[in-house]
Design a protein around this motif. Structure first.
Motif, PDB file in Angstrom:
ATOM      1  N   ARG A 159      26.636  50.551 -12.504  1.00 22.02           N
ATOM      2  CA  ARG A 159      27.240  52.024 -12.012  1.00 22.02           C
ATOM      3  C   ARG A 159      26.480  52.954 -12.540  1.00 22.02           C
ATOM      4  N   ALA A 160      25.806  53.087 -13.615  1.00 17.56           N
ATOM      5  CA  ALA A 160      25.273  54.014 -14.297  1.00 17.56           C
ATOM      6  C   ALA A 160      23.726  54.306 -13.316  1.00 17.56           C
ATOM      7  N   GLY A 161      23.202  53.396 -12.612  1.00 17.50           N
ATOM      8  CA  GLY A 161      22.136  53.373 -11.982  1.00 17.50           C
ATOM      9  C   GLY A 161      20.907  53.041 -12.938  1.00 17.50           C
ATOM     10  N   ALA A 162      21.364  52.219 -13.884  1.00 15.27           N
ATOM     11  CA  ALA A 162      20.407  51.694 -15.228  1.00 15.27           C
ATOM     12  C   ALA A 162      19.983  50.601 -14.817  1.00 15.27           C
ATOM     13  N   LEU A 163      20.677  49.667 -14.442  1.00 16.16           N
ATOM     14  CA  LEU A 163      20.343  48.237 -14.229  1.00 16.16           C
ATOM     15  C   LEU A 163      20.968  47.664 -13.171  1.00 16.16           C
ATOM     16  N   THR A 164      20.284  47.049 -12.143  1.00 19.96           N
ATOM     17  CA  THR A 164      20.899  46.292 -10.959  1.00 19.96           C
ATOM     18  C   THR A 164      20.261  44.882 -11.185  1.00 19.96           C
ATOM     19  N   ALA A 165      21.299  44.106 -11.175  1.00 18.73           N
ATOM     20  CA  ALA A 165      20.749  42.649 -11.588  1.00 18.73           C
ATOM     21  C   ALA A 165      21.716  41.564 -10.998  1.00 18.73           C
ATOM     22  N   SER A 166      21.359  40.497 -10.710  1.00 22.79           N
ATOM     23  CA  SER A 166      22.108  39.241 -10.478  1.00 22.79           C
ATOM     24  C   SER A 166      22.348  38.224 -11.599  1.00 22.79           C
ATOM     25  N   TRP A 167      23.550  37.832 -11.615  1.00 25.90           N
ATOM     26  CA  TRP A 167      24.116  37.083 -12.695  1.00 25.90           C
ATOM     27  C   TRP A 167      24.200  35.814 -12.366  1.00 25.90           C
ATOM     28  N   MET A 168      23.918  34.838 -13.323  1.00 24.52           N
ATOM     29  CA  MET A 168      24.312  33.412 -13.223  1.00 24.52           C
ATOM     30  C   MET A 168      25.061  32.835 -14.095  1.00 24.52           C
ATOM     31  N   LEU A 169      26.368  32.251 -13.954  1.00 23.98           N
ATOM     32  CA  LEU A 169      27.227  31.532 -14.867  1.00 23.98           C
ATOM     33  C   LEU A 169      26.956  30.029 -14.805  1.00 23.98           C
TER      34      LEU A 169
ATOM     35  N   LEU B 132      23.176  44.792   1.190  1.00 20.84           N
ATOM     36  CA  LEU B 132      24.411  45.174   0.333  1.00 20.84           C
ATOM     37  C   LEU B 132      24.367  46.494  -0.210  1.00 20.84           C
ATOM     38  N   PRO B 133      25.496  47.369  -0.200  1.00 19.20           N
ATOM     39  CA  PRO B 133      25.631  48.631  -0.652  1.00 19.20           C
ATOM     40  C   PRO B 133      25.502  48.451  -2.343  1.00 19.20           C
ATOM     41  N   ASP B 134      25.122  49.754  -3.063  1.00 20.15           N
ATOM     42  CA  ASP B 134      24.869  49.740  -4.077  1.00 20.15           C
ATOM     43  C   ASP B 134      26.105  49.421  -5.138  1.00 20.15           C
ATOM     44  N   THR B 135      27.309  49.655  -4.363  1.00 19.13           N
ATOM     45  CA  THR B 135      28.615  49.154  -5.185  1.00 19.13           C
ATOM     46  C   THR B 135      28.944  47.824  -5.390  1.00 19.13           C
TER      47      THR B 135
END
Length: 372
Positions: free
Chosen positions: A25-35, A132-135
């Protein structure tokens, strides 16, 4: 292939994902996560809770039920440009004004021919012409082959696109961060408190060739059975079919004893001089009482809950007909108050504890013993 990352509890995984969401949200990290994690450890529940906390729309995409063309959408012909264009599938979030969580569940169970279709989503946040949107926050989940689940090895091209978390079930985390807020039946809570090794037995069941294992998900089902089915004989059959016959037999002994000896409602409504004879006289009964009290805590019940909880500490002084002197009553009381205070703070009940004479006396006694 081994998932060579840190093991985390479900509660810890939730805190990590919250931090990831805040960073995105702060624009510092955009990543995909795997559980990663065994079936039933709570991966899907983590995602659902996260979406609810963030007031986000949840898009739950089960990759075992789709084909690669389902992600790209439906083609149509543009006669003016003489080009093939694509309608966006409804499973992909497209609203930049509202937060969304795209959950790619069963990623490791999806056939390998589908993996290339999700590469773009996981790294470039796009599939075909659809961005995909940034949100949008993106989380995937799956089981491993060694978990006894249907799964394929994850190739390096796919794994390199993800931040991996290996979720393992722990009794303390499940009890405090999920089971109590979810209202799990006190008999289940007391049993897992006494037998934390039986919260999740997938590995042992696989080693012994048993079909049924216990998981946090199966114990939640046991809780629903306990509340929904009053007939004990039928309940035993259902519980055995959920957690296995041997564990079911052990659990039902505890549950039957708790059912006949623990009545949270009676304790909360009884006159102070009547309460002393209503306390259960077994360890698992006291554990069930504590969890029942924490579950009952609210603005209208705070005073009697604190009274009953504080009374546990001095049971051995008032009841000589039971083996209370052999029980760790002080530790039970402290454990109960710690959970109750956390739940009370969530409900804005801090002042109810601070101003209550019984809690003040308990706090003074602990301070005098050097425990504060």
């Amino acid at each position: 292939m081994t998932v060579n990352t840190m093991d985390v509890s479900a509660g810890h995984a939730m805190r990590v994902l919250r931090a990831g969401w805040a960073a995105q949200r702060a624009g510092a990290l955009t990543a995909s996560w795997m559980l990663h994690g065994r079936p039933g450890v709570g991966k899907t529940e983590i995602v659902r809770q996260l979406a609810a906390e963030q007031d986000a729309r949840l898009y739950d995409l089960r990759l075992t039920t789709i084909e690669s063309q389902d992600l790209r959408g439906l083609p149509y012909y543009d006669h003016e440009t003489k080009k093939t264009l694509w309608y966006r599938p409804e499973d992909l979030p497209d609203d930049p004004a509202h937060p969304s969580l795209l959950f790619l569940d069963e990623l490791t169970a999806a056939p390998p021919h589908l993996h290339p279709a999700v590469y773009g989503l996981l790294l470039e946040r796009r599939v075909g012409p659809h961005h995909l949107p940034d949100t949008v926050f993106l989380v995937a989940a799956g089981n491993m082959i060694e978990d006894g689940a249907v799964a394929y090895e994850m190739g390096s091209a796919l794994s390199d696109r993800l931040i991996h978390l290996h979720v393992r079930a722990t009794a303390s985390d499940w009890l405090e961060n999920y089971a109590i807020p979810a209202g799990i039946h006190p008999a289940v809570l007391a049993f897992i408190r006494m037998r934390p090794d039986l919260l999740e037995t997938t590995s042992e069941a696989l080693d012994r060739g048993l079909m049924i294992a216990t998981t946090p998900r199966s114990w939640e089902r046991v809780s629903r059975i306990m509340r929904a089915v009053p007939d004990r004989a039928l309940r035993r059959v259902m519980v055995a079919g959920t957690v296995g016959e041997a564990i079911s037999a052990e659990f039902m002994l505890v549950a039957d004893d708790i059912e006949t000896s623990v009545s949270v409602e009676r304790l909360l409504t009884a006159a102070p001089h009547e309460r002393i004879n209503l306390y259960p006289d077994s360890m698992h009964g006291l554990h069930a009482l504590i969890y029942g009290l924490v579950g009952a805590l609210g603005p209208q019940t705070a005073v009697p809950v604190i009274d009953v909880m504080a009374g546990i500490r001095t049971l051995d002084r008032h009841r000589t007909d039971c083996a209370y002197e052999k029980m760790p009553l002080a530790e039970l009381c402290t454990h109960g108050f710690e959970m109750a205070i956390r739940r009370g703070l969530e409900q804005g009940l801090a002042q109810d504890f601070i101003s209550h004479p019984a809690y003040a006396a308990y706090a003074r006694e602990r301070k005098a013993m050097g425990l504060e």
